[in-house]
Scaffold this motif. Structure first.
Motif, PDB file in Angstrom:
ATOM      1  N   ALA A 170       0.843  -1.414   0.045  1.00 57.72           N
ATOM      2  CA  ALA A 170      -0.023  -0.111   0.038  1.00 57.72           C
ATOM      3  C   ALA A 170       0.645   1.104  -0.104  1.00 57.72           C
ATOM      4  O   ALA A 170       0.572   2.197  -0.685  1.00 57.72           O
ATOM      5  CB  ALA A 170      -0.962   0.150   1.032  1.00 57.72           C
ATOM      6  N   LEU A 173       2.275   1.703  -3.547  1.00 55.49           N
ATOM      7  CA  LEU A 173       1.352   2.037  -4.369  1.00 55.49           C
ATOM      8  C   LEU A 173       0.899   3.691  -4.122  1.00 55.49           C
ATOM      9  O   LEU A 173       0.895   4.396  -5.191  1.00 55.49           O
ATOM     10  CB  LEU A 173       0.091   1.179  -4.359  1.00 55.49           C
ATOM     11  N   GLY A 174       0.889   3.986  -3.018  1.00 55.84           N
ATOM     12  CA  GLY A 174       0.407   5.211  -2.717  1.00 55.84           C
ATOM     13  C   GLY A 174       1.703   6.183  -3.181  1.00 55.84           C
ATOM     14  O   GLY A 174       1.121   7.573  -3.327  1.00 55.84           O
ATOM     15  N   PHE A 177       0.170   6.509  -6.864  1.00 59.45           N
ATOM     16  CA  PHE A 177      -1.080   6.855  -7.300  1.00 59.45           C
ATOM     17  C   PHE A 177      -1.772   7.650  -6.185  1.00 59.45           C
ATOM     18  O   PHE A 177      -1.865   7.390  -4.871  1.00 59.45           O
ATOM     19  CB  PHE A 177      -1.859   5.742  -7.313  1.00 59.45           C
ATOM     20  N   LEU A 180      -6.015   5.688  -3.562  1.00 50.17           N
ATOM     21  CA  LEU A 180      -5.633   4.442  -2.831  1.00 50.17           C
ATOM     22  C   LEU A 180      -6.545   3.889  -1.902  1.00 50.17           C
ATOM     23  O   LEU A 180      -7.104   4.598  -0.884  1.00 50.17           O
ATOM     24  CB  LEU A 180      -4.193   4.682  -1.987  1.00 50.17           C
ATOM     25  N   LEU A 192      -6.229  -4.089  -3.212  1.00 49.82           N
ATOM     26  CA  LEU A 192      -5.571  -2.801  -3.189  1.00 49.82           C
ATOM     27  C   LEU A 192      -6.061  -2.174  -4.492  1.00 49.82           C
ATOM     28  O   LEU A 192      -6.068  -2.865  -5.609  1.00 49.82           O
ATOM     29  CB  LEU A 192      -4.096  -2.662  -2.972  1.00 49.82           C
ATOM     30  N   ALA A 194      -6.067   1.583  -6.905  1.00 51.89           N
ATOM     31  CA  ALA A 194      -5.490   2.536  -7.070  1.00 51.89           C
ATOM     32  C   ALA A 194      -6.099   3.383  -8.372  1.00 51.89           C
ATOM     33  O   ALA A 194      -6.402   2.891  -9.316  1.00 51.89           O
ATOM     34  CB  ALA A 194      -3.897   2.481  -7.238  1.00 51.89           C
ATOM     35  N   TRP A 195      -5.904   4.781  -8.115  1.00 53.75           N
ATOM     36  CA  TRP A 195      -6.371   5.472  -9.243  1.00 53.75           C
ATOM     37  C   TRP A 195      -5.178   6.697  -9.521  1.00 53.75           C
ATOM     38  O   TRP A 195      -4.480   7.075  -8.471  1.00 53.75           O
ATOM     39  CB  TRP A 195      -7.660   6.405  -8.876  1.00 53.75           C
ATOM     40  N   GLU A 228     -10.408   3.490   3.187  1.00 49.83           N
ATOM     41  CA  GLU A 228      -8.869   4.149   2.796  1.00 49.83           C
ATOM     42  C   GLU A 228      -7.720   3.614   3.028  1.00 49.83           C
ATOM     43  O   GLU A 228      -7.477   2.752   3.897  1.00 49.83           O
ATOM     44  CB  GLU A 228      -8.873   5.545   3.619  1.00 49.83           C
ATOM     45  N   GLY A 229      -6.910   3.668   1.691  1.00 48.19           N
ATOM     46  CA  GLY A 229      -5.714   3.041   2.063  1.00 48.19           C
ATOM     47  C   GLY A 229      -4.359   3.487   2.707  1.00 48.19           C
ATOM     48  O   GLY A 229      -3.476   2.680   3.114  1.00 48.19           O
ATOM     49  N   ALA A 233      -0.896   1.940   4.641  1.00 51.19           N
ATOM     50  CA  ALA A 233       0.459   2.293   4.523  1.00 51.19           C
ATOM     51  C   ALA A 233       1.018   3.121   5.650  1.00 51.19           C
ATOM     52  O   ALA A 233       2.197   3.036   5.621  1.00 51.19           O
ATOM     53  CB  ALA A 233       0.379   3.233   3.176  1.00 51.19           C
TER      54      ALA A 233
END
Length: 256
Positions: A170, A173-174, A177, A180, A192, A194-195, A228-229, A233
């Motif tokens: 996470a 990725l965060g 992106f 997340l 997970l 992601a955008w 929320e990611g 993370a």
């Protein structure tokens, strides 16, 4: 190995403890994470999944692909699988019909020129996580292949210590992106999400409510655990090509 009994046909890779794809003979849902993936195209910007392209990194028997294509027939699929023998089994026993490139996922993404509304990453199984597809640099290459308004979904299974795996992924990725989130499956997997733009839980939930009928059950299950990611993370350093302990973490999680 393909295992067929009175109830289902299963694909087992590397271990007999976990099935990578399962098909019930009576057509009912298996309850596993791959059916949740059929709702993921709804999380792209509205209209993106209608006639857009989807990239599946890790095909196995194609259970996630079959569930997604049933709900989104206009989505144009492209699979990537490292082992052509696995693809041959998937075509023979699981009705896989999409085009599949046989390559390492990171190598394919690095040389690919396509843009995808949906990218699904299913490369982490049975605690064996290839470190080179779990770093900031790999996720940066995914971001270059993601169409504006698209969504990335990654299946993560962390054995007996899932947070030690999910947290660093996470965080990585965060780093790439702005949007997340995460969702949990009943089978113990974490998805997970992601955008390439900030994303609110309320917006994602609204998109899931608009999923087509064939993905409605999956969308409801996905929205129930959506979170929320960033909290996942928190406290974890992003993994990079130069600094990653993912293989050690995966081995520890698998032994617990």
């Amino acid at each position: 190995m393909v295992w067929r009994d009175a109830q289902a046909t299963s694909l087992l890779l590397n271990t007999t403890r976990v099935a990578q794809s399962v098909r019930w003979h009576d057509g009912r849902e298996t309850g596993s994470y791959w059916e949740l993936l059929s709702a993921v195209p709804a999380l792209a910007r509205p209209g993106q999944a209608e006639g857009g392209s989807a990239l599946y990194l890790g095909v196995a028997g194609g259970a996630a692909i079959s569930a997604t294509q049933a709900a989104w027939p206009a989505l144009r699929p492209q699979g990537v699988e490292i082992d052509p023998g696995v693809t041959a089994l998937a075509r023979a026993h699981f009705s896989l019909s999409i085009p599949v490139a046989h390559d390492d996922a990171r190598r394919f993404v690095a040389k690919d020129t396509g843009r995808y509304a949906v990218i699904m990453v299913d490369l982490y199984a049975t605690g064996q996580i290839p470190a080179h597809v779990a770093t900031v640099e790999f996720f940066e290459s995914l971001a270059r292949r993601l169409a504006p308004g698209g969504v990335v979904a990654m299946n993560v299974y962390g054995g007996g210590d899932p947070e030690s795996i999910v947290g660093p992924l996470a965080a990585s990725l965060g780093r790439v992106f702005p949007g997340l989130m995460a969702a949990r499956s009943a089978s113990g997997n974490t998805l997970l999400l992601a955008w390439g733009e900030p994303m609110a839980v309320a917006t994602a939930e609204a998109r899931l409510r608009a999923a087509p009928e064939a993905a409605r059950r999956a969308a409801l299950r996905l929205s129930r655990t959506l979170e929320e990611g960033a909290p996942l993370a928190a406290g974890h350093a992003p993994l990079t090509d130069e600094r990653s302990d993912m293989e050690i973490r995966a081995a520890r999680a698998l032994s617990r």
